[in-house]
Design an enzyme around this catalytic site. Structure first.
Site, mmCIF file in Angstrom:
data_model
loop_
_atom_site.group_PDB
_atom_site.id
_atom_site.type_symbol
_atom_site.label_atom_id
_atom_site.label_comp_id
_atom_site.label_asym_id
_atom_site.label_seq_id
_atom_site.Cartn_x
_atom_site.Cartn_y
_atom_site.Cartn_z
ATOM 1 N N ARG A 62 -3.302 -0.764 5.286
ATOM 2 C CA ARG A 62 -3.825 -1.851 4.469
ATOM 3 C C ARG A 62 -2.856 -3.012 4.291
ATOM 4 N NH1 ARG A 62 -5.345 1.705 -0.542
ATOM 5 N NH2 ARG A 62 -3.448 2.732 0.208
ATOM 6 N N CYS A 100 0.871 -1.177 0.000
ATOM 7 C CA CYS A 100 0.000 0.000 0.000
ATOM 8 C C CYS A 100 0.909 1.228 0.000
ATOM 9 C CB CYS A 100 -0.988 -0.015 1.163
ATOM 10 S SG CYS A 100 -0.273 0.176 2.806
ATOM 11 N N ASP A 160 -8.154 3.303 1.014
ATOM 12 C CA ASP A 160 -7.309 3.748 2.120
ATOM 13 C C ASP A 160 -8.183 4.265 3.260
ATOM 14 O OD1 ASP A 160 -5.350 4.731 3.803
ATOM 15 O OD2 ASP A 160 -4.287 5.822 2.231
#
Length: 186
Positions: A30, A24, A142
């Site tokens: 994440r 990420c 996100d």
């Protein structure tokens, strides 16, 4: 000029571990969540010794050495995943060579990872959500600037994708020849 490494011509067995690296942006929400989820799912599936898991960020240098975001850890912990041992780091060129799959969370990280990947390793870069079975989302959004719902949505998508990924990894492991040779450490 190609230089041979010790691993270039060594035979491997069908139990040689595959390596999955999740990516990420900052490696604090994440990708460490996916790292922790897959790690637990591999244990439950009896595949922990056959698949190595890692995570990194395309901008991981922003948070290098830091643990995952407290909110990500809290939401993961409520579902039985411990992320406390993970530390943020940047995606490196070595990750492309050593990983069999580099699974990114969104379009921006897909573009960045594909740009940074040496041409011979670009085929390894894919979106994690390609493995989702129940959810139809092109990306894992996100959650950093949002609230609790965002972290729960991330976990829903990642758990779903990791279930599909486990099946993919089982198939890859089953199709590995008993004494193959791999260039480098795919």
């Amino acid at each position: 000029l190609y230089t041979l490494s010790l691993h270039d011509a060594l035979p491997i067995s069908s139990t040689a571990p595959l390596r999955v690296t999740f990516v990420c942006l900052g490696n604090i929400c994440r990708s460490p969540t996916a790292h922790g989820v897959l790690r637990e799912k591999l244990l439950a599936a009896g595949l922990a010794g056959q698949v190595e898991v890692d995570s990194a960020g395309t901008h991981g240098h922003w948070h290098a050495g830091r643990p995952p975001d407290e909110r990500a850890q809290a939401h993961a912990r409520r579902r039985g995943y411990d992320l406390s041992d993970l530390r943020a780091r940047a995606l490196t060129e070595a990750d492309f060579a050593s990983s069999d799959l580099i699974l990114v969370m969104d379009w921006e990280n897909l573009a960045l990872a594909e740009h940074d990947a040496p041409p011979e390793h670009r085929r390894k870069v894919r979106r994690l959500t390609e493995f989702c079975r129940r959810h139809d989302s092109p990306v894992v959004p996100d959650p950093y600037y949002g609230g609790a719902d965002g972290f729960e949505r991330v976990l829903d998508l990642i758990e779903d994708a990791c279930d599909g990924l486990i099946e993919h990894l089982r198939q890859r492991l089953a199709s590995q020849p008993a004494a193959a040779t791999r260039p480098g450490l795919h």
